[in-house]
Write an enzyme that holds these catalytic residues in place. Structure first.
Site: not given
Ligand code: FPP
Length: 232
Positions: A16, A64
């Site tokens: 996150d 998501n």
């Molecule tokens: C949460 O951060 C992250 C995600 C929902 C997506 C995670 C995906 C990746 C890291 C990319 C692909 C993965 C791999 C394994 C290659 P957020 O967007 O909720 O962050 P925030 O809370 O700061 O908004």
């Protein structure tokens, strides 16, 4: 390098903080996810070097889908790119890729890529990297119940249910680690984390390094796990 605790089988990570990392730099959210995917690659390779048997990454949750179409497309494109460009180095690290989640809801193209990487790495004997994509803990339990019912399985013990979860063949979570400063599980591996040790770090995922993982593992080593019993 410190020895890995013998009771550490499975590390599960909620990556996150990508969006906030990007916002802090006036960058599009997707840039945060791109950085996040580079960190995911580094951590997976480090897990392989350290012989961590299983690592699960929460790449996309069933919740998501409520994000913008652009962000969803971007995350899936990053996953596709990760698979396309990293297969060779995953093989060098002896990594075996598995996937958990309702991947039949993903694009046919991404499904094919996932199937390919799983198939190509299936005989590798090192770290299992389990990608949780379109995964939800409640949905996991729900689909297991449905499969049990449809196959007419008479179940008595939790061990009878586990083979029907998305994580069949993967042991229970030992370390559940969330970056980004929030204290919640967000529907991740609910059944599998029943006795996990929880770690909530304020660092945003794109700033996460192997040093953070080392510190978590060292603290894990200090924790006494009673599994509902009494410490001696
Ligand atoms: C949460 O951060 C992250 C995600 C929902 C997506 C995670 C995906 C990746 C890291 C990319 C692909 C993965 C791999 C394994 C290659 P957020 O967007 O909720 O962050 P925030 O809370 O700061 O908004």
């Amino acid at each position: 390098m410190y020895a890995l605790p013998s009771n550490l089988q499975h590390v599960a990570i909620i990556m996150d903080g990508n969006g906030r990392w990007a916002q802090q730099r006036q960058l599009p959210r997707l840039e945060g996810h791109r950085q996040g995917s580079l960190v995911a690659e580094k951590i997976v390779k480090y897990a392989a070097q350290r012989d961590i048997p299983y690592i699960t990454l929460y790449a996309f949750s069933t919740e998501n889908w409520s994000r913008s179409a652009e962000e969803i497309r971007g995350i899936f494109a990053l996953l596709g790119f990760f698979i396309d460009t990293k297969i060779k180095s995953l093989a060098q690290y002896n990594i075996k890729v598995q996937v958990c989640g309702a991947i039949n809801k993903l694009s046919v193209d991404l499904q094919k890529k996932l199937e390919q990487v799983v198939q190509k790495t299936q005989h590798n004997t090192g770290t299992v990297v389990n990608l949780a994509i379109n995964y939800g803990g409640k949905q996991d339990i729900q689909q297991a119940c449905l499969a049990l019912q449809q196959q007419g399985v008479v179940w008595e013990h939790e061990n009878d249910i586990e083979p029907f979860l998305f994580t069949k063949n993967i042991p229970a979570v030992d370390i559940l680690l969330r970056t980004g400063g929030h204290y919640r599980l967000s529907n991740f591996l609910l059944w599998q984390s029943a006795y996990a040790e929880l770690f909530f770090l304020s660092v945003l995922w794109p700033d996460f390094t192997q040093k953070h993982l080392d510190a978590v593992i060292m603290e894990f080593q200090q924790r006494v796990r009673n599994y509902g019993g009494v410490s001696t």
